[in-house]
Design a protein around this motif. Structure first.
Motif, mmCIF file in Angstrom:
data_model
loop_
_atom_site.group_PDB
_atom_site.id
_atom_site.type_symbol
_atom_site.label_atom_id
_atom_site.label_comp_id
_atom_site.label_asym_id
_atom_site.label_seq_id
_atom_site.Cartn_x
_atom_site.Cartn_y
_atom_site.Cartn_z
ATOM 1 N N THR A 286 0.818 -1.208 0.000
ATOM 2 C CA THR A 286 0.000 0.000 0.000
ATOM 3 C C THR A 286 0.852 1.257 0.000
ATOM 4 O O THR A 286 0.585 2.206 -0.736
ATOM 5 N N SER B 254 0.597 3.997 -2.806
ATOM 6 C CA SER B 254 0.016 5.294 -2.455
ATOM 7 C C SER B 254 0.986 6.428 -2.747
ATOM 8 O O SER B 254 0.587 7.504 -3.184
ATOM 9 N N THR C 258 -5.030 1.780 0.053
ATOM 10 C CA THR C 258 -4.329 2.647 -0.894
ATOM 11 C C THR C 258 -5.045 3.986 -1.018
ATOM 12 O O THR C 258 -4.418 5.048 -0.999
ATOM 13 N N THR D 92 -3.233 7.351 0.078
ATOM 14 C CA THR D 92 -3.047 8.375 -0.958
ATOM 15 C C THR D 92 -3.587 9.703 -0.461
ATOM 16 O O THR D 92 -2.963 10.750 -0.654
#
Lengths: 277, 420, 294
Positions: free
Chosen positions: A90, A94, A156, A160
């Motif tokens: 992740t 991200s 994610t 992000t």
């Protein structure tokens, strides 16, 4: 005078509301605990708040006959592994989504979102076949793969978002300082985003800790996580209420303890002086 | 940098452990030349009981066969079984329920046991009735009997004595008694004791069956046509629903009362009668002692009907050790071992020779069970019976109890379900 | 040379995640989705055939489908609002500095950390119409005269389950929002205070705007998650009484594992995904447009 009114105001606007929320969160848990120390005979009688003869018998049976300690251990391994695996994938993904603009970026982002719109409950058979073919049925690894991949899309998106909140100037000033792209990510961005990183890690961990359906389908005897063990106490004709509530009480404790120590990382790295001027 | 290294180390350790484990499983999964392994799925309600003694006994009597037993929780049992079958890897033997049989046979998943049974000495020691009820409609015997319960009616002897009532025999007597037992003891406008606890949630189809199937309703008549919407059938259903909606002899929570609720209500004195089986007899006796007893369910206008609750073992066609599998199911169906099994499951043995071995304290419940045998029945072997039991009956009955649809519409909905 | 590296690097970073998610999740989804166009009954392996849109037509004519959609919409809107309101409030409070903050933060995790089977059974037991503690408290404090069958009454069943979901889910919002609050540099607040801004102004002008990205993402993800959740409802009411707590994912599940009709179940799941996609499309457009402007 000023001190006393400040204290009163604090009580009303801070301590009291927090207390109410905490009571709401904790209430059902306390009720579960009370049930777990109530002997079966008393459960059938008139409704009462506190048992007359509280007993820790259920806990003894839980860790004795039922080997609940193994379940806790299994859950822990699976959850920790899922979190590490999931977070690794992740974080890198991200970082890419938040810092770079590339073709198909929106496509992949949307794909991640769309994946989670489908109830995973219906995917049991294909996944069962897949794990069988890989030869990893009834292992911690099977669950780690399942859990980390199910949580990656959401995680994610969340990470992000947290990364995007960090201004690009930080990247630039770090690179001016001589750090490479990887170095910038690891030594500057991640520490600042630590609250978000912790939150996402917690999300993956708790999801894996509590997941039942896949644990039940993909494992049989070698691995038995807490939810599977608890579900075994709900029978066709009766529920082993005492053992179930005892298990429920115990199930929450490891994470609460862990979190109590981790929650300090929820303090921002922003105040650590990363932004110059 | 240090932090990355430590995280990577941790990751490597965890993955390494998991992979090594995977390897280990593969190695041990290699076919051993000598012992045959029979994979067996089962479930017991009591999480503390185990069948290790039985397995040990079997393995001692049958060297060369190993039993690997997996305990599956009841809630996801059928789901897990179907998944395994669909993926091509069912267990060798599994505990099964009667209403799964049509679907399992249609899936061609089960091995017919007739050739094995022809040579089995213990066949005569199982009740004839049980063979009859568990045989499939195509004439083959896929299911090996394991245990049974027969639903009877619990009643509070103390409440009956207090009001000078006798356990009801017919349904009219039943209604009369139920109404008298529904009382508002503390005069607050709301009854505190209800005459009869109806199980309105999933599993309650047996309650419904006792009143509907005994008084004119039939799933299918002799010609295979639906018998659910004849005038008699509709009237029988209406009589049942009226217990709740008109006479109010059942608590307001009826639409969602499952077995836990009706048992709890019996124990706490909220209801004076309910239907269940000997599986709950011990806890009832522990809680209420002499204050509780049992009798057969009331007779309807056309006879009696009560549910024959079942659990059998089945051997799967995909099994590679069918001979060994049959030995195991035959072992469990033999009187001596079956008695041990029932101690763990709390249900009734299917062996004739075990008839007088039950707990003397629960004799009155055993009597009610035995007295109900002649009219105990099962639901018809139809492919949509599983969905009926699990989904259609609870939702449609719930709607009717809530007053959203009429009892007649309820029967029509049932009929429609089987016709699709 | 540097230009080439920049082109590949982002893809390299996302590759593992995309690979894992595609292999383990996307492909099975596509397989299952394909079943919606077939007459796919698990117990009739020989009778499977392609039937085009027939399942979809059946669904659109199915009254239970529409009941389920209606409940699902109410469910999503209600549960999210409740969880967000409580979660946000808790986050704001727990972000402040007081001596027992650590304990409070750990304790409010309890609902999220409790296994669903326990949550569902305990809440069901608390709501019990004959011996539940909620009824007892309400009668004791004079709000009710008699015990009320919360979960057996078609008008109150869904709301009752929603309250249990609010309990279970608000900690998620609290944790995420707390993390978001921490990302706001305190220097901004200090500067604002120097300029004479009061608490409310600081909240409206600094906190909320900077939280919007996190809020948007969290709410969006939560909508998708809640829309698909069925474990609590299933154990608390099983969809009952009648159809009063039937939601679309529950209906899909029942069709899959009780009727063994995977074709229809897949159809329902895809229709749910389509419904969600419409809701999400609006959100995504907004989020991506604000990002492009950065």
């Amino acid at each position: 005078m000023k001190r006393r009114s400040k204290l009163l105001r604090n009580i009303l606007t801070l301590h009291l509301p927090v207390l109410l929320i905490v009571l709401f969160a904790v209430g059902p848990y306390v009720w579960t605990f009370i049930s777990s120390v109530t002997p079966q005979k008393e459960m059938d009688m008139e409704f009462r708040y506190l048992p007359e003869h509280a007993t820790m018998d259920n806990y003894a049976r839980l860790f004795g006959n039922l080997n609940f300690g193994t379940n806790v251990k299994d859950s822990f391994i699976v959850a920790l592994g899922s979190t590490i695996l999931g977070m690794t994938l992740t974080l890198t993904a991200s970082y890419s989504f938040s810092r770079f603009n590339f073709r198909f970026k929106q496509f992949f982002l949307i794909q991640f979102l769309v994946i989670n719109m489908f109830p995973i409950v219906l995917l049991i058979i294909p996944l069962f076949v897949m794990m069988k073919n890989l030869g990893i049925m009834d292992t911690h690894f099977a669950l780690m793969i399942a859990y980390s991949t199910f949580t990656i899309p959401f995680a994610t998106w969340m990470m992000t978002g947290f990364f995007r909140a960090i201004p690009r100037e930080l990247d630039e000033s770090a690179q001016i300082d001589g750090l490479g792209r990887f170095g910038t990510f690891v030594r500057v961005i991640v520490p600042i985003a630590l609250p978000g990183v912790s939150a996402t890690g917690i999300y993956i961990f708790i999801n894996s800790w509590n997941e039942f359906i896949y644990a039940s389908i993909l494992t049989s005897s070698a691995v038995r996580t807490i939810p599977v063990s608890l579900q075994n106490m709900v029978g066709e004709y009766q529920i082993a209420w005492g053992l179930l509530t005892a298990g429920g009480v115990v199930a929450a404790i490891p994470i609460l303890t862990m979190f109590f120590f981790i929650q300090k990382t929820m303090i921002s790295g922003m105040t650590a002086g990363a932004v110059k001027g | 940098m240090k932090r990355i290294l430590s995280v990577l180390c941790l990751l490597a350790m965890v993955l390494g452990t998991a992979l090594a484990e995977g390897q280990g499983d593969e190695k041990s999964g290699a076919k051993p030349a000598a012992p045959q392994t029979v994979k067996f799925w089962y479930h017991f309600d009591n999480p503390e009981t185990a069948i290790n003694p039985l397995i040990a006994k079997f393995e001692m009597e049958n060297p060369g066969i190993k039993i690997v037993a997996e305990r599956v929780d009841w809630g996801s049992y059928y789901q897990k079984l179907v998944t395994a079958i669909a993926a091509g890897t069912p267990p060798d033997v599994s505990q099964v329920k009667l209403w799964w049989q049509p679907q399992l046979v249609e899936m061609d998943a089960l091995e017919p046991l007739d050739p094995y049974l022809a040579k089995w000495a213990g066949k005569g020691d199982v009740f004839d009735n049980v063979w009859k009820l568990t045989k499939h409609s195509d004439g083959k015997q896929y299911y090996m009997p394991l245990q049974m319960v027969i639903l009877y009616m619990y009643y509070r002897t103390d409440m009956f004595k207090e009001l000078g009532l006798q356990p009801p025999k017919t349904r009219d007597e039943f209604l009369d008694v139920a109404k008298k037992l529904t009382r508002d003891l503390n005069k607050d406008g709301e009854p505190d004791v209800y005459g009869f606890g109806i199980r309105g949630a999933k599993g309650g189809h047996d309650w419904w069956g006792t009143f509907a199937l005994s008084s004119g309703a039939r799933f299918f008549d002799a010609n295979g046509k639906s018998g659910l919407t004849t005038p008699k059938a509709i009237a029988a259903n209406e009589w049942f629903i009226d217990l709740y909606r008109k006479h109010k002899v059942s608590p307001p929570t009826t639409p969602t009362d499952g077995f836990k609720e009706i048992i709890a209500n019996m124990k706490s004195g909220k209801t004076a009668m309910t239907i269940h089986h000997i599986g709950s007899a011990k806890e009832m006796d522990d809680a209420l002692g002499e204050k509780i007893s049992a009798c057969p369910v009331p007779v309807g206008t056309e006879g009696s009907w009560t549910s024959f609750g079942d659990e059998e073992n089945a051997v799967f066609k995909a099994s590679k050790v069918k001979d060994a599998a049959f030995k195991w199911v035959a072992f469990l169906a033999t009187a001596e071992n079956n008695a041990i099994w029932q101690k763990a499951s709390g249900q009734v043995s299917i062996n004739v020779s075990n008839g007088d071995k039950s707990d003397p304290k629960l004799a009155r419940f055993m009597k009610a069970t035995v007295d109900s045998m002649p009219f105990a029945g099962v639901l018809p072997a139809h492919q949509k019976i599983a969905e009926f039991v699990d989904a259609v009956w609870p939702t449609v009955t719930g709607q009717t109890l809530l007053g959203q649809i009429t009892p007649e519409e309820m029967m029509r909905a049932f009929e429609k379900h089987f016709q699709n | 040379m540097p230009k080439k590296r920049l082109d590949l690097f982002p893809y390299v970073l996302i590759a593992p995640a995309v690979f894992a998610a595609t292999l383990v999740v996307l492909i099975p989804i596509l397989q299952t989705a394909g079943m919606s166009f077939m007459n796919y009954l698990i117990y009739k392996p020989k009778a499977r055939s392609f039937i085009g849109l027939k399942n979809y037509i059946t669904a659109l004519a199915d009254p239970v489908f529409w009941i389920s959609i209606r409940h699902t919409v109410v469910w999503i809107a209600g549960v999210i609002s409740l969880q967000l309101a409580l979660g946000f409030g808790a986050a704001l409070l727990l972000n402040r500095n007081f001596w027992w903050r650590g304990i409070a933060r750990s304790l409010i995790l309890i609902p999220w950390v409790t296994p669903s089977v326990i949550t569902a059974l305990m809440w069901r037991w608390m709501y019990d119409g004959n011996r539940g503690v909620i009824n007892d408290l309400l009668v004791r404090f004079g709000f009710l005269r008699h015990y009320f069958p919360w979960l057996s009454n078609d008008k109150t069943a869904l709301v009752s389950v929603m309250v249990a979901l609010m309990w279970q889910g608000f900690p998620f919002f609290t944790i995420m929002i707390m993390a978001g609050l921490q990302s706001i540099p305190s220097s901004l607040y200090e500067a604002a205070m120097v300029d004479g801004a009061g608490a409310v102004t600081r909240f409206v002008k600094i906190t909320v705007p900077l939280l919007i990205p996190i809020l948007f993402t969290t709410i969006l993800l939560r909508i998708i998650w809640v829309a698909n959740s069925l474990d609590i409802i299933f154990v608390m009411t099983g969809g009952g009484p009648g159809y009063s707590t039937y939601t679309l994912p529950l209906y899909s599940y029942v069709k899959a594992y009780k009727a063994l009709d995977f074709g229809y179940a897949a159809t329902l799941a895809l229709l749910l995904a389509a419904l969600l996609a419409v809701v999400v499309a609006g959100y995504v457009a907004k989020v991506l447009s604000t990002e492009d402007s950065q």
